[in-house]
Design a protein around this motif. Sequence first.
Motif: not given
Length: 600
Positions: A74-94
């Motif tokens: 979740g962290l690395v996908v979030g990182a790459r998407l943020k770098e690509a300009g996707i700002e609203d990214y949400r991680i759901i974690e137990k």
Amino acid sequence: MVSTQAAPAIDRDAIRRKYAEERDKRLRADGSAQYRRLESEFSDLATDPYNPVVPRDPVTDHVTFAFIGGGFAGLVVGARLKEAGIEDYRIIEKGGDFGGTWYWNRYPGAQCDTASMIYMPLLEETGHMPSEKYAHAPEIRDHCSRIGEHYGLYENALFHTRVTDLEWDDANKVWLIRTDRGDSFTANYIGMGTGPLHVAKLPGLAGIETFKGKSFHTSRWDYAYTGGTPEGAPMSKLAYKRVAIIGTGATAVQCVPHLARDAKELFVFQRTPSSVDERNNAPIDPDWFADVNEPGWQKKWQENFVANLGIGFPAEDLVDDGWTDLGKRIRAQVIGMPPEERTPENIMAAFEDADNQKMSEIRARVEAIVGGEAGEKLKAWYRQLCKRPCFHDEYLQAFNRPSTHLIDTDGQGVERISEKGVIAGGVEYEVDCIIYASGFEVGTDFVSRSGYDVTGRDGLKLSDYWKDGMRTFHGLHVHGFPNLFFVQQNQAAAFIANYPHNLVDHADTVATVVSHAQREGFSEVEPSAEAQQKWIEFLMTGPGARIGSTECTPGYYNNEGQGYGEQERFALGHPAGAQGYFTYIDGWRKSGTFAGLEFR
Ligand code: NDP
């Protein structure tokens, strides 16, 4: 590490017979059913001991991308998407924070078995220099927080939250996500990265509930009871306690030295010994790191590691550890053969000889460090990749302490638990505390392990779609489940020693695909049925899974000795190995044609 001296000849047949004899002792009819699930059956033992659950209102909004799992995936996908300009990214974690396996596993001595330089993702991006060749868990957990903070992933995250339901809404082209905290929100895209080892299990021993002392699983370490810290401060509260640990896998190998140091008495219950090679950890020298630290260094190191595990002949071995040692040994054997003799059979035989040589060195190491009866019992009799290879410089030494008792069960395991302690070989060992180092569920199907089903287009359930085996395109996309990314290793690199490399690579693909869809104004992306089928057929042309043989001693690698059925036959990697996959998918991404995917 590879010896330059000629190795003594090892009798292949005699070793095979001994391995088969040891395996047969351990085979049980109940296989994986011998275990019980911590979370559903022992909820008091499953509670998060590290962070309280903070009350919050349910979330009912919309995000561009939702990701299930707050570990490395979740962290690395979030990182790459943020770098690509996707700002609203949400991680759901137990768990109560980022980290995944590193959130839960805080037992003393927890450490990564793979070199930090390649294992800890996004070191260049976050500017972190690992402190040691093999980083300890607190540093890895801090690194997860570092990634979260660096990329602003905390802002939208939902912790202590489990997804209960995931459904594609075809009319609106969004995923509907429901959770056990009452959330009900939508996302254009969904990612799943729940990891292979997140459901803790206990041995199915009679009497577990009757024990009157303290007990916990290693992934829920109770420092309030033991004293000490995950950083290694002495567990002073154990000074007057008799402690039992059940299990001698990779986890126990790391925490036994700490328990041996701090407990009044330690009883280590062993069913199968681990193979424990030397660790050779060392601090990382900042001057050396400054020389290495040029743009692109981490990718270069990761690729070099993969190359050293493959059958090519890389010029250098940057990581130079126990994993690459085996690859080098096999290559040394192959180089010794005249070219016309390099047949697949001879290469497999060379692999077996290299393995026999390695394992006999590991057994000799036990004899040199421990010796005597305990030394004999600690010898591992199976091929090195039958179980997770371990590396440690204090584990075997712990058995030389008079207060540490190895209770070997000759492959039979602990019999049961009583009110007072552990019963093995007809003897009751009275203890104050029982620690279960009994591992995590692996052989079960994805839906049962993740705790939710996925409903795709036209009401198609993932559990139904995959009932005859997993089917994906590139290990990442699934036909019938638009805008969904499955971030894991199967049907991709299927690489065992550096799992995060798979994840970082998938993150690059996710960001490339989503950026393209966003840029071009598409609302859906999905692999075609034909492309997916062709991919699976291509994977089937390879040699199949490299681990999981029923010739091995039982363990989670081979479904407790019962082997994997038709369904698991699909848990394959690229026919040319991890290196083959990474090279292929890099070319696919760079081509910009997105062959096999349909955008609408
Ligand atoms: P494992 O599944 O590897 O080990 C479980 C242990 O419990 C085994 O020794 C097993 O014996 C033993 N056991 C089960 N039932 C009984 C019984 N009735 N009596 C006695 N012993 C019993 O779990 P771990 O938590 O050690 O490791 C899981 C995985 O986590 C590793 O394989 C590795 O992939 C990962 N890991 C990675 C680390 C890293 O550095 N990156 C560190 C630690 C773990 P038997 O072998 O006979 O089944």
